[in-house]
Design a protein around this motif. Structure first.
Motif, mmCIF file in Angstrom:
data_model
loop_
_atom_site.group_PDB
_atom_site.id
_atom_site.type_symbol
_atom_site.label_atom_id
_atom_site.label_comp_id
_atom_site.label_asym_id
_atom_site.label_seq_id
_atom_site.Cartn_x
_atom_site.Cartn_y
_atom_site.Cartn_z
ATOM 1 N N ALA A 1 0.856 -1.188 0.000
ATOM 2 C CA ALA A 1 0.000 0.000 0.000
ATOM 3 C C ALA A 1 0.890 1.236 0.000
ATOM 4 C CB ALA A 1 -0.904 0.006 1.225
ATOM 5 N N TYR B 1 -0.077 8.650 -0.719
ATOM 6 C CA TYR B 1 0.692 9.664 -1.439
ATOM 7 C C TYR B 1 -0.130 10.940 -1.581
ATOM 8 C CZ TYR B 1 -2.222 8.212 -5.374
ATOM 9 O OH TYR B 1 -3.282 7.919 -6.186
ATOM 10 N N THR C 1 -1.611 13.778 -3.964
ATOM 11 C CA THR C 1 -2.014 13.927 -5.358
ATOM 12 C C THR C 1 -1.674 15.325 -5.863
ATOM 13 O OG1 THR C 1 -4.236 14.676 -4.812
ATOM 14 C CG2 THR C 1 -3.904 12.285 -4.997
ATOM 15 N N GLY D 1 -3.940 10.344 -1.528
ATOM 16 C CA GLY D 1 -4.254 9.246 -2.441
ATOM 17 C C GLY D 1 -3.814 7.951 -1.783
ATOM 18 N N TRP E 1 -2.972 3.810 -2.936
ATOM 19 C CA TRP E 1 -2.795 2.813 -3.991
ATOM 20 C C TRP E 1 -2.511 1.478 -3.330
ATOM 21 C CZ3 TRP E 1 1.437 -0.233 -5.189
ATOM 22 C CH2 TRP E 1 1.462 -0.822 -6.455
ATOM 23 N N ASP F 1 -1.795 -2.905 -4.087
ATOM 24 C CA ASP F 1 -1.544 -3.976 -5.042
ATOM 25 C C ASP F 1 -1.171 -5.226 -4.248
ATOM 26 O OD1 ASP F 1 -1.267 -5.337 -7.425
ATOM 27 O OD2 ASP F 1 0.281 -4.025 -8.236
ATOM 28 N N ILE G 1 3.943 1.240 -8.334
ATOM 29 C CA ILE G 1 2.979 2.344 -8.434
ATOM 30 C C ILE G 1 3.404 3.306 -9.540
ATOM 31 C CG2 ILE G 1 4.013 3.683 -6.555
ATOM 32 C CD1 ILE G 1 1.322 4.886 -5.934
ATOM 33 N N GLU H 1 2.638 1.779 -12.929
ATOM 34 C CA GLU H 1 1.204 1.796 -13.222
ATOM 35 C C GLU H 1 0.741 3.197 -13.610
ATOM 36 O OE1 GLU H 1 -2.870 1.265 -10.748
ATOM 37 O OE2 GLU H 1 -1.470 -0.418 -10.643
ATOM 38 N N PHE H 2 1.157 4.197 -12.843
ATOM 39 C CA PHE H 2 0.764 5.581 -13.156
ATOM 40 C C PHE H 2 1.317 6.007 -14.506
ATOM 41 C CE2 PHE H 2 0.076 7.278 -8.541
ATOM 42 C CZ PHE H 2 -1.000 6.417 -8.395
ATOM 43 N N HIS I 1 -0.657 4.323 -17.388
ATOM 44 C CA HIS I 1 -2.002 4.872 -17.586
ATOM 45 C C HIS I 1 -1.989 6.380 -17.860
ATOM 46 C CE1 HIS I 1 -3.006 1.070 -15.458
ATOM 47 N NE2 HIS I 1 -3.879 1.039 -16.436
ATOM 48 N N GLU J 1 -1.037 8.906 -16.040
ATOM 49 C CA GLU J 1 -1.521 9.724 -14.929
ATOM 50 C C GLU J 1 -0.503 10.750 -14.441
ATOM 51 O OE1 GLU J 1 -3.480 7.392 -11.851
ATOM 52 O OE2 GLU J 1 -3.801 5.807 -13.330
#
Length: 165
Positions: free
Chosen positions: A91, A94, A96, A102, A104, A106, A121, A124-125, A128, A130
């Motif tokens: 986990a 964070y 934002t 935020g 996250w 997994d 993380i 993934e960001f 996508h 982000e």
């Protein structure tokens, strides 16, 4: 006939009721079922524990038991290796873009380091879209992440605490 005992009593119960048993271990999430039997007499001794497989095997080996993967069951199939592997939760809390918090999460098949979780993380960001064009180091500086890793044993302890809820 099945005798279920707390794991702390498993070795003495098996020693008392069975002669030279083979002990089987079956991992189901964060819990291990430990079982031994005398099929000829129809006697099974079983227990569950959230201790790690390595600790259980070490303790049973030290006591002179032969240990193998498996479980004495009554008509239901064992889970596949994939279904019963240990799962660690990573986990990250964070900041934002708008400085709100935020979170996250997994899952990992083996114990990750905080660096592995942070790389996951970030990847993934990045995948996508982000973050735009932000380097890993810049991401760490801006997000001010805090990493928590939850072990299978901790998950099992949480579940025991909430069993009555």
């Amino acid at each position: 006939m099945t005798l279920q005992v707390p794991f702390r009593n498993f070795i003495s119960a098996v020693s008392r009721h069975l002669e030279r048993p083979l002990v089987y271990l079956h991992r189901d999430g964060a819990t291990t079922t430990v079982s031994a039997a005398d099929p000829g007499r129809g006697v099974v001794v079983t227990s569950t524990t959230d201790e790690s497989l390595s600790k259980i095997k070490e303790r049973l080996d030290h006591e002179g038991f032969s240990v193998s993967d498996g479980q004495w069951t009554e008509g239901h199939a064992l889970q596949s290796e994939e279904e019963r592997q240990e799962t660690y939760i990573g986990a990250v809390a964070y900041r934002t873009r708008d400085e709100s918090p935020g979170l996250w999460l997994d899952a990992f098949p083996s114990e990750p380091t905080p660096a592995i979780v942070l790389q996951a993380i970030y990847s993934e960001f990045e995948t996508h879209g982000e973050m735009g064009e932000v380097s890993f180091e810049e991401f760490l500086r801006l997000a001010k992440p805090t990493v928590v890793i939850v072990s299978p044993e901790q998950v099992a302890a949480f579940l025991r605490q909430r069993a009555g809820c």
